[in-house]
Design a protein around this motif. Structure first.
Motif, PDB file in Angstrom:
ATOM      1  N   GLN A   1      93.113  21.039  54.715  1.00  0.00           N
ATOM      2  CA  GLN A   1      92.488  22.352  54.598  1.00  0.00           C
ATOM      3  C   GLN A   1      92.706  23.166  55.870  1.00  0.00           C
ATOM      4  OE1 GLN A   1      88.441  22.120  53.189  1.00  0.00           O
ATOM      5  NE2 GLN A   1      88.878  20.335  51.923  1.00  0.00           N
ATOM      6  N   ASN A   2      92.782  24.449  55.653  1.00  0.00           N
ATOM      7  CA  ASN A   2      93.038  25.348  56.776  1.00  0.00           C
ATOM      8  C   ASN A   2      91.752  25.567  57.566  1.00  0.00           C
ATOM      9  OD1 ASN A   2      94.194  27.173  58.499  1.00  0.00           O
ATOM     10  ND2 ASN A   2      94.133  28.879  57.065  1.00  0.00           N
ATOM     11  N   HIS A   3      91.763  25.159  58.827  1.00  0.00           N
ATOM     12  CA  HIS A   3      90.602  25.344  59.692  1.00  0.00           C
ATOM     13  C   HIS A   3      90.872  26.550  60.592  1.00  0.00           C
ATOM     14  CE1 HIS A   3      90.320  20.954  58.659  1.00  0.00           C
ATOM     15  NE2 HIS A   3      89.103  21.365  58.365  1.00  0.00           N
ATOM     16  N   GLU A   4      90.478  27.723  60.094  1.00  0.00           N
ATOM     17  CA  GLU A   4      90.794  28.960  60.800  1.00  0.00           C
ATOM     18  C   GLU A   4      89.935  29.156  62.044  1.00  0.00           C
ATOM     19  OE1 GLU A   4      90.380  32.050  57.959  1.00  0.00           O
ATOM     20  OE2 GLU A   4      92.096  31.404  56.744  1.00  0.00           O
ATOM     21  N   CYS A   5      88.701  28.697  61.989  1.00  0.00           N
ATOM     22  CA  CYS A   5      87.793  28.922  63.119  1.00  0.00           C
ATOM     23  C   CYS A   5      88.123  27.966  64.265  1.00  0.00           C
ATOM     24  CB  CYS A   5      86.343  28.730  62.681  1.00  0.00           C
ATOM     25  SG  CYS A   5      85.780  29.985  61.508  1.00  0.00           S
ATOM     26  N   LEU A   6      87.849  28.415  65.470  1.00  0.00           N
ATOM     27  CA  LEU A   6      88.152  27.613  66.659  1.00  0.00           C
ATOM     28  C   LEU A   6      87.273  26.384  66.739  1.00  0.00           C
ATOM     29  CD1 LEU A   6      88.594  30.399  69.361  1.00  0.00           C
ATOM     30  CD2 LEU A   6      90.371  29.149  68.140  1.00  0.00           C
ATOM     31  N   ARG A   7      86.039  26.496  66.265  1.00  0.00           N
ATOM     32  CA  ARG A   7      85.094  25.383  66.389  1.00  0.00           C
ATOM     33  C   ARG A   7      84.537  25.063  65.003  1.00  0.00           C
ATOM     34  NH1 ARG A   7      84.104  28.572  71.020  1.00  0.00           N
ATOM     35  NH2 ARG A   7      82.300  29.634  70.119  1.00  0.00           N
ATOM     36  N   THR A   8      85.014  23.954  64.440  1.00  0.00           N
ATOM     37  CA  THR A   8      84.647  23.558  63.078  1.00  0.00           C
ATOM     38  C   THR A   8      83.967  22.199  63.101  1.00  0.00           C
ATOM     39  OG1 THR A   8      86.484  24.796  62.085  1.00  0.00           O
ATOM     40  CG2 THR A   8      85.539  23.010  60.789  1.00  0.00           C
ATOM     41  N   LEU A   9      82.824  22.103  62.432  1.00  0.00           N
ATOM     42  CA  LEU A   9      82.087  20.846  62.332  1.00  0.00           C
ATOM     43  C   LEU A   9      81.833  20.548  60.854  1.00  0.00           C
ATOM     44  CD1 LEU A   9      80.481  18.512  63.623  1.00  0.00           C
ATOM     45  CD2 LEU A   9      78.493  20.043  63.705  1.00  0.00           C
ATOM     46  N   ARG A  10      82.259  19.362  60.428  1.00  0.00           N
ATOM     47  CA  ARG A  10      82.023  18.907  59.052  1.00  0.00           C
ATOM     48  C   ARG A  10      81.098  17.702  59.084  1.00  0.00           C
ATOM     49  NH1 ARG A  10      85.461  20.270  54.827  1.00  0.00           N
ATOM     50  NH2 ARG A  10      87.088  21.768  55.334  1.00  0.00           N
ATOM     51  N   LEU A  11      80.017  17.772  58.337  1.00  0.00           N
ATOM     52  CA  LEU A  11      79.043  16.681  58.284  1.00  0.00           C
ATOM     53  C   LEU A  11      78.860  16.229  56.847  1.00  0.00           C
ATOM     54  CD1 LEU A  11      76.241  18.078  60.647  1.00  0.00           C
ATOM     55  CD2 LEU A  11      77.975  16.367  61.207  1.00  0.00           C
ATOM     56  N   LYS A  12      79.111  14.953  56.599  1.00  0.00           N
ATOM     57  CA  LYS A  12      78.792  14.360  55.303  1.00  0.00           C
ATOM     58  C   LYS A  12      77.732  13.298  55.562  1.00  0.00           C
ATOM     59  CE  LYS A  12      82.019  13.420  52.242  1.00  0.00           C
ATOM     60  NZ  LYS A  12      83.082  12.720  51.472  1.00  0.00           N
ATOM     61  N   LEU A  13      76.501  13.619  55.177  1.00  0.00           N
ATOM     62  CA  LEU A  13      75.359  12.786  55.534  1.00  0.00           C
ATOM     63  C   LEU A  13      74.693  12.253  54.271  1.00  0.00           C
ATOM     64  CD1 LEU A  13      73.860  15.140  58.263  1.00  0.00           C
ATOM     65  CD2 LEU A  13      75.309  13.150  58.631  1.00  0.00           C
ATOM     66  N   TYR A  14      74.595  10.934  54.144  1.00  0.00           N
ATOM     67  CA  TYR A  14      73.946  10.327  52.996  1.00  0.00           C
ATOM     68  C   TYR A  14      72.624   9.665  53.374  1.00  0.00           C
ATOM     69  CZ  TYR A  14      78.232  11.110  50.422  1.00  0.00           C
ATOM     70  OH  TYR A  14      79.307  11.694  49.811  1.00  0.00           O
ATOM     71  N   THR A  15      72.266   9.744  54.648  1.00  0.00           N
ATOM     72  CA  THR A  15      70.973   9.203  55.072  1.00  0.00           C
ATOM     73  C   THR A  15      70.100  10.364  55.508  1.00  0.00           C
ATOM     74  OG1 THR A  15      71.892   8.822  57.279  1.00  0.00           O
ATOM     75  CG2 THR A  15      71.993   6.998  55.725  1.00  0.00           C
ATOM     76  N   ASN A  16      69.242  10.172  56.499  1.00  0.00           N
ATOM     77  CA  ASN A  16      68.378  11.261  56.939  1.00  0.00           C
ATOM     78  C   ASN A  16      69.212  12.306  57.669  1.00  0.00           C
ATOM     79  OD1 ASN A  16      68.394  10.758  59.953  1.00  0.00           O
ATOM     80  ND2 ASN A  16      67.632   8.774  59.210  1.00  0.00           N
TER      81      ASN A  16
ATOM     82  N   ALA B   1      82.340  27.264  62.214  1.00  0.00           N
ATOM     83  CA  ALA B   1      82.463  26.916  60.792  1.00  0.00           C
ATOM     84  C   ALA B   1      81.726  25.603  60.559  1.00  0.00           C
ATOM     85  CB  ALA B   1      83.921  26.786  60.394  1.00  0.00           C
ATOM     86  N   LEU B   2      80.707  25.640  59.711  1.00  0.00           N
ATOM     87  CA  LEU B   2      79.872  24.475  59.456  1.00  0.00           C
ATOM     88  C   LEU B   2      79.997  24.074  57.980  1.00  0.00           C
ATOM     89  CD1 LEU B   2      77.713  22.406  60.288  1.00  0.00           C
ATOM     90  CD2 LEU B   2      75.969  24.153  59.782  1.00  0.00           C
ATOM     91  N   TYR B   3      80.433  22.814  57.758  1.00  0.00           N
ATOM     92  CA  TYR B   3      80.562  22.264  56.408  1.00  0.00           C
ATOM     93  C   TYR B   3      79.555  21.131  56.265  1.00  0.00           C
ATOM     94  CZ  TYR B   3      85.073  24.711  56.280  1.00  0.00           C
ATOM     95  OH  TYR B   3      86.060  25.657  56.313  1.00  0.00           O
ATOM     96  N   LEU B   4      78.681  21.239  55.281  1.00  0.00           N
ATOM     97  CA  LEU B   4      77.651  20.228  55.047  1.00  0.00           C
ATOM     98  C   LEU B   4      77.850  19.636  53.659  1.00  0.00           C
ATOM     99  CD1 LEU B   4      74.561  22.207  56.398  1.00  0.00           C
ATOM    100  CD2 LEU B   4      75.878  20.458  57.605  1.00  0.00           C
ATOM    101  N   GLU B   5      77.819  18.289  53.582  1.00  0.00           N
ATOM    102  CA  GLU B   5      78.046  17.625  52.303  1.00  0.00           C
ATOM    103  C   GLU B   5      77.147  16.406  52.208  1.00  0.00           C
ATOM    104  OE1 GLU B   5      81.731  15.732  49.671  1.00  0.00           O
ATOM    105  OE2 GLU B   5      82.139  16.815  51.535  1.00  0.00           O
ATOM    106  N   GLY B   6      76.720  16.106  50.989  1.00  0.00           N
ATOM    107  CA  GLY B   6      75.870  14.933  50.768  1.00  0.00           C
ATOM    108  C   GLY B   6      74.408  15.287  50.856  1.00  0.00           C
ATOM    109  N   LEU B   7      73.870  15.327  52.051  1.00  0.00           N
ATOM    110  CA  LEU B   7      72.495  15.767  52.317  1.00  0.00           C
ATOM    111  C   LEU B   7      71.494  15.063  51.403  1.00  0.00           C
ATOM    112  CD1 LEU B   7      73.221  19.584  52.704  1.00  0.00           C
ATOM    113  CD2 LEU B   7      73.168  17.837  54.490  1.00  0.00           C
ATOM    114  N   GLU B   8      71.525  13.750  51.448  1.00  0.00           N
ATOM    115  CA  GLU B   8      70.668  12.947  50.586  1.00  0.00           C
ATOM    116  C   GLU B   8      69.196  13.274  50.810  1.00  0.00           C
ATOM    117  OE1 GLU B   8      70.540   9.767  47.696  1.00  0.00           O
ATOM    118  OE2 GLU B   8      72.274  10.660  48.661  1.00  0.00           O
ATOM    119  N   GLY B   9      68.503  13.681  49.744  1.00  0.00           N
ATOM    120  CA  GLY B   9      67.075  13.947  49.806  1.00  0.00           C
ATOM    121  C   GLY B   9      66.683  15.256  50.447  1.00  0.00           C
ATOM    122  N   VAL B  10      67.639  16.040  50.939  1.00  0.00           N
ATOM    123  CA  VAL B  10      67.328  17.294  51.629  1.00  0.00           C
ATOM    124  C   VAL B  10      67.071  18.390  50.601  1.00  0.00           C
ATOM    125  CG1 VAL B  10      68.222  19.058  53.176  1.00  0.00           C
ATOM    126  CG2 VAL B  10      68.681  16.644  53.625  1.00  0.00           C
ATOM    127  N   LYS B  11      65.959  19.126  50.761  1.00  0.00           N
ATOM    128  CA  LYS B  11      65.626  20.214  49.855  1.00  0.00           C
ATOM    129  C   LYS B  11      65.835  21.581  50.487  1.00  0.00           C
ATOM    130  CE  LYS B  11      62.296  17.597  47.068  1.00  0.00           C
ATOM    131  NZ  LYS B  11      60.916  17.556  46.526  1.00  0.00           N
TER     132      LYS B  11
END
Length: 1266
Positions: free
Chosen positions: A196-211, A227-237
């Motif tokens: 994937q094209n990461h256009e932004c200078l500072r990119t953080l991807r988080l895939k979290l299945y716990t807290n 650029a912030l990518y969040l995935e999973g987020l188990e139990g997060v509302k």
């Protein structure tokens, strides 16, 4: 080489470098060796003491230890190379400023303390590469790999691309403070994320299945992130509140949140996001709003939308807004917030099943304004919204001054872009004067799957679309593309589309005309046209096409209408004689999809300048030999045959194709399963330069020696995915031949599982020009050719089309033998075959699978593994993040694919990249997975499970009681539970498209309300599942929005397809349209089937084929009961319990407006085709496919406007079409077969209403009906 003054040297390709090559080049500063192969680098490289930059990009090199001696090196590029280890000697490169290890997919070891020694390092790139970081707490003398702590010793580090599999591994110290540029992926991502094209200078991807609690290091990164990518987020509302405690994100520009199963809110009203310009929300099924539950209390009287003006102060900066798979949303915007999107350029809404309006009218506005403007929007995509009725529900003017691309697809209820309460329903158009598209340079419109749409444009807009370039209308309910409108005077209208270069008008089953008034149409720039024969007549001006009385010849003023047409694609080919030859004279590319007519090749003769001809899904059974002068055929240079039916040979004497073959330059054959091989006359393929053959299941060899000998111009040959092919050149017996393939330069052999040799005979082969040979995934290839073989230009055999790995051992035959011996025919890095055929593969797998389970494994096949009871344990799954294809066949002892023998460390297992599962003929397989954990398949689209007679469930649960080593099967999906559900709620497959189940032992496929989504399912086949009493529970039917093919065969116990089991239906009472995309329904050999379901409403808008065979108890599609309680499945329903005695196929609850084929065979209980109950319709209306009902004293009229094929065979109780007074019309009927229906009267010489009395039995047809 003596070049002491040389400073830059570049070399690429399959070149061998002598050991002393660099001895006299001590002044060299830049050395670039691209795409080369070494076991180790030349020893003379040690003399390059002044070298500053070394590039080994895409080079296959095993040992790079010697690089450690280049102590002045500042830049080292090892990207996409084949290195497996970064050795300890690299720690000597203390001057190194840049290290690029990106896409080193085999790199698994970085020696401890190497990274921490590179004290001057500023840039470190490791994307798509190393992930084997050592965990914290390991003693120094026990470390085998680098740890992230080492990055803290790099004070100059400013740029970092890295993948960290576990958030807990991120150190809490200094290295994050110095970073200015980074792409950091945290979690179990597969390598495709780095594409994937990461256009932004500072990119953080988080895939979290716990807290979601983050340590100091991640929090510090979060504050810097753009650029912030969040995935999973188990139990997060509530995402950002729980992620960062509501703190500001001052640099955030892009926010991407996906796969959050529990996310309900994204509260941002008190978070500083002043730079935010892009939001993507994907697969958040519970998402409600950007406004939290507490904040909603003050505005509870307003309709709930995703965006709220009190909580979305940042919306004015948005440039991109993408929302996909958020099924709970009903509305997105209010008019006032829509006006705030002044910077928005890209707007996409996809697969949101609950969405009814994009802009919802507010009850009260502070300041009433009639205009909503999107001043910068240039791309608008509206896809897969089954309940969308309007883009805007209010009577507003909406302006798109810069819109260039508009796509609307899969919106079956969409009637108008903007609601106009004063507009009569008959005059509804998708676009009207209230949606303004001014004069633009480029504009594309695509409208697909909108069954309720009747018209596209009003005449006022259609006359003035100078900016339109591409127009596609397909699979819609459109009757007229342009509506006439009220108050339009009866005068000729001229439509001119001056910029349209591509036009698609297909699958418009209700299309009557382009415009109902007098008109002309001009397409002066149209180059590409995709349509069917019926629509073609309607998109050309009617006065241009007329019949001249007397000779009945059509006249078309082609030079005015479409003077520049170059490419024509025809769907469902039929008689084209009504079109003049002038229409086709300039066409260079012809594509024909579907059809069985014998006139296809005479039709091709009408194309004088045809260069390329593609024939897809065509049935050759009824084609006839060409007659007349073959010289009249255009000299076609490129031909493609795809998915041809009943095509056994491309060539035979006087065949249709033989006249074309002699001029061909390129021949492509794909998916022609009936094709045996490519035979031709001595002159047929003499001009062929390129031959591509793929996915031909019946081919055992490609050509004969005489054919390959006559391909004197052949330069490129590609053969792939032909599973039964054992040799490329077959055996003709005369081994004394010398076969010279004089011009062949490139030969590719890929994914040929049965290939044993190029040619088995003892022929002499000479390939004087062969330079490129690719042999990939041919596990049984032991030798190239048995006879004498000459390849003077060949110096390597590549292992893949997409990488530079190659091998060579003196000659071609020796190289092939060596490759087979080294991998024993079963493994080549990405493809692994385990089979009793390769005993060593079984031996290694039983001893230690990790020896061959590399991180780059893409395809895994198990075939006849008689000793294996299961394949994977949970720990092995960690090595399979790239696995895309899993196939298990004829493994007689196998009981599970995944078995939890050890205590699992996680709550679920995720197959990150797996897209296809195929399990066949495993007689002892009980389930795919046995264990307590959940399974997730985010990319899985295709499942085939057949001939597994003991398989009860996809996943079964076990419990481990303390103090007892025994395992007990518990819960839904138990291993021996006869009531188990095949897909339980702990199996998540969000993108499943194709499902085939055959000969399994399950009693229920889906049952639980929280069963995984079937919203993407397109093809479903169930066969020989003799314990199934029903297929779908009724609550699941509303989610089958994309199902196109439903096939149920030979299920002895099935009584209903859909069963209401007492669960309360959420949408009961609403005017639901179910099976809106279903095109084919086939029910066969179902001896207990009585109906489709109990009590519901179904409208099969797109159904074109309905076949019912050997269903002796089938009386009706819908069973309607008087009592409030639904009968238990399996309970016999007596006639006295029903409102009427249902002995008909269809009733008022079933609608088939598009049916083309209806075949009923061996349905012993069927007495009537139609039974309409208790509903009175307007006398002025007629029924379209069983929709309108008349009182008993009136005559009901049934119209089947699209039905072409009607067959009734062995229906002994059938008496009539409909028991009451009626007439029928079948305007399109071409074939009718009525066999052994003794009680039915087929014809009557006059209409029933003309008879003196009312007969107790009505005929199927009146003479004037057909």
């Amino acid at each position: 080489m003596e070049c002491s003054g040389l400073s830059f040297f570049h070399m690429a390709g399959a070149v061998k470098i002598p050991p002393n090559f660099f001895k006299q080049t001590k002044g060299l500063k830049v050395l670039d060796l691209f795409g080369m192969q070494f076991s180790s680098l030349p020893k003379s490289i040690i003399h390059l003491t002044n070298l500053r930059m070394l590039c080994l990009q895409e080079s296959a090199v095993d040992d790079i230890t010697i690089i450690g001696e280049l102590k002045n090196l500042e830049i080292l590029d090892l990207s996409q190379s084949g290195i497996k280890e970064l050795p300890k000697e690299m720690a000597q490169l203390t001057q190194l400023r840049l290290l690029d290890l990106s896409w080193c997919r085999e790199l698994e070891i970085i020696s401890p303390n190497v990274l921490s020694s590179l004290s001057e390092l500023k840039e470190l790139y490791m994307g798509g590469s190393f992930v084997e970081w050592e965990k914290e707490g390991v003693a120094e003398n026990e470390k085998k790999n680098a740890s992230l702590d080492e990055l803290n010793n790099l004070p100059c580090l400013t740029t970092l691309d890295v993948h960290i599999p576990d958030a807990q591994m991120i150190p809490k110290h200094r290295f994050v403070e110095t970073l200015d540029k980074y792409v950091i992926c945290v979690g179990d991502y597969n390598r495709f994320v780095w594409y994937q094209n990461h256009e932004c200078l500072r990119t953080l991807r988080l895939k979290l299945y716990t807290n979601i609690h983050l340590d100091n290091g991640l929090k510090m990164l979060l504050i810097k992130t753009e650029a912030l990518y969040l995935e999973g987020l188990e139990g997060v509302k509530n995402v950002l509140v729980e992620l960062n405690n509501g703190k500001d994100l001052p640099h955030l520009k892009r926010l991407h949140i996906e796969n959050g199963m529990h996310v309900q809110y994204i509260t941002m009203n008190e978070i500083g996001v002043s730079e935010l310009c892009s939001i993507t929300l994907e697969n958040l099924p519970q998402l409600i709003s950007f406004c939290s539950q507490d904040e909603r209390c003050s505005i509870i009287s307003e309709p709930l939308s995703l965006f709220n003006k009190q909580a979305c102060h940042w919306i004015t900066n948005l440039r991109s807004l993408i929302i996909e798979g958020c099924g709970k949303l009903e509305h997105l915007l209010s008019p006032s917030l829509a006006r705030s999107l002044v910077q928005l350029q890209c707007f996409e809404i996809k697969d949101c099943q609950g969405l009814r309006d994009i802009i919802l009218t507010e009850t009260i506005e502070e300041e009433r304004k009639d205009v909503i403007c999107f001043p910068r929007l240039n791309s608008l995509h509206i896809v897969g919204l089954p309940n969308l009725i309007f883009f805007c529900s209010g009577n507003y003017n909406i302006e798109f001054p810069l819109l260039k691309k508009l796509e609307i697809e899969g919106c079956p209820k969409l009637k108008e872009f903007i609601s106009q309460t004063s507009t009569q329903s008959g005059m509804q158009t998708l676009f009207n004067e209230k949606a303004t598209f001014p004069r633009l340079e480029r504009m594309k419109i695509r409208v697909e799957g909108c069954g309720s749409l009747k018209n596209l444009f009003p005449v006022s807009i259609a006359k003035d679309l100078p900016q339109l370039e591409d127009l596609c209308i397909t699979n819609c309910g459109v009757e007229k593309i342009v509506s006439k409108g009220e108050g339009v005077e009866e005068q000729p209208v001229r439509f001119e589309f001056p910029q349209v270069s591509s036009l698609e008008v297909t699958s418009l089953k209700n299309l009557k005309c382009f415009y109902e008034g007098q008109h002309t149409i001009v397409w002066p720039m149209l180059k590409k046209l995709k349509t069917d024969c019926s629509s073609l007549l309607k998109i050309l001006a009617s006065e241009h096409l007329r019949l001249i009385q007397g000779n009945e010849q059509p006249v078309l003023l082609v030079e005015e209408v479409i003077p520049k047409l170059e490419e024509l694609e025809l769907i469902d080919f039929c008689d084209m004689d009504q079109f003049p030859s002038a229409l086709f004279q300039d066409i260079k590319v012809l594509v024909v999809r579907g059809g069985t007519r014998s006139s296809i090749f005479p039709f091709v003769r009408r194309f004088c300048n045809l260069d390329s001809f593609k024939l897809c899904d065509f049935n050759f059974k009824y084609t006839v030999p060409c007659k007349g002068d073959a010289g009249t055929l255009s000299p076609i240079r490129n031909m493609e045959l795809e998915n041809a039916i009943n095509l056994n040979h491309i060539w035979r004497k006087d065949s249709e194709l033989d006249h074309i073959l002699s001029n061909l330059r390129t021949l492509t054959v794909r998916g022609c399963d009936d094709l045996i091989n490519i035979r031709a006359s001595s002159s047929s393929l003499q001009n062929l330069t390129t031959l591509n053959v793929s996915f031909c299941e019946m081919m055992t060899n490609l050509v004969t020696p005489s054919v390959i000998k006559n391909c004197v111009q052949l330069r490129t040959m590609r053969v792939e995915y032909c599973t039964e092919m054992t040799e490329i050149v077959g055996n003709e017996g005369d081994y004394h031949q010398t076969i010279v393939v004089s011009k062949l330069k490139c030969l590719e052999l890929r994914n040929l599982q049965s290939l044993t040799s190029f040619c088995p005979g003892n022929y002499t082969f000479n390939f004087p020009c062969l330079e490129d040979l690719i042999v990939e995934q041919c596990p049984r290839l032991k030798i190239f050719s048995e006879g004498v073989l000459s390849t003077p230009q060949l110096q390597r055999v590549k292992q893949s089309r997409y990488c530079e790995k190659w091998s060579w051992a003196s000659d071609l035959n020796t190289t092939i033998r060596q490759r087979y011996t080294e991998k024993d025919g079963f493994y080549d890095g990405e493809y692994l075959n385990i089979s009793d055929t390769f005993p060593k593969s079984i031996e290694i797998w039983i001893r230690n699978p990790q020896e061959i389970l590399g991180r780059n494994l893409v395809s895994l096949n198990f075939y006849k593994c008689s000793s294996l009871k299961y394949i994977f344990t949970p720990s092995m799954l960690l090595s399979l993040n790239q696995l895309e294809w899993l196939e298990v066949k004829e493994c007689s002892s196998m009981e599970q694919v995944v078995r939890e023998e050890e205590e699992a460390m996680t709550r679920k297992f995720t197959f990150l990249a797996l897209s296809s599962i195929r399990i066949e003929s495993c007689s002892n397989l009980i389930n795919f997975h046995l264990g307590s954990q959940a399974l997730e398949f985010p990319e899985l689209s295709d499942i085939t499970i057949s001939e597994c007679p003991k398989m009860t469930a996809f996943s079964s649960s076990i419990s481990r009681e303390s103090g007892d080593a025994s395992e007990n099967v518990v819960g839904e999906g138990g291993i021996y539970d006869n009531t188990a559900t095949f897909f339980s709620n702990k199996v998540v497959i969000p993108r499943l498209e194709d499902l085939i189940l055959s000969s399994i032992n399950s009693h229920k496929i889906w049952h639980h309300p929280s069963s995984p989504s079937v919203g993407c399912l397109k093809y479903l086949q169930v066969e020989r599942c003799h314990n199934l009493k029903y297929l779908f529970p009724s609550f699941l039917v509303k989610d089958l929005v994309q199902l196109r093919d439903l096939v149920i065969l030979d299920c002895n116990m099935m009584e209903q397809v859909i069963f209401t089991d007492g669960l309360v239906e959420e949408h009961q009472g609403r005017n639901q349209m179910f099976f809106s995309e279903l095109e084919m329904l086939w029910l066969k050999d179902l001896p207990k089937l009585t109906s489709l379901c109990f009590e519901n409403y179904f409208e099969f808008q797109c159904l074109t084929g309905l076949e019912l065979t050997n269903c002796p108890l089938l009386k009706t599609f819908i069973t309607k009961c008087v009592s409030e309680d639904e009968p238990e499945i399996g309970q016999h329903v007596q006639a006295s319990n029903l409102e009427v005695h249902n002995s008909s196929l269809l009733n008022e609850k079933v609608v088939f407006p598009s049916l083309k084929k209806l075949r009923i065979q061996n349905c012993d209980s069927l007495e009537q085709i139609i039974e309409l109950q208790g509903v009175i319709a307007d006398e002025s209306q007629s029924t379209s496919a069983a929709q309108s009902i008349m009182a008993e004293t009136e005559t009901t009229k049934f119209v089947f406007p699209k039905l072409v094929n009607l067959g009734l065979d062995k229906v002994p109780r059938l008496k009539s079409f409909y028991s009451r007074m009626h007439t029928t019309r079948w305007p399109s009927l071409k074939q009718m077969d009525i066999i052994e229906c003794p009680k039915v009267q087929i014809f009557t010489p006059q209409c029933p209403e003309c008879q003196d009395g009312i007969s107790s039995q009505q005929p199927l047809f009146s003479v004037n009906e057909l």
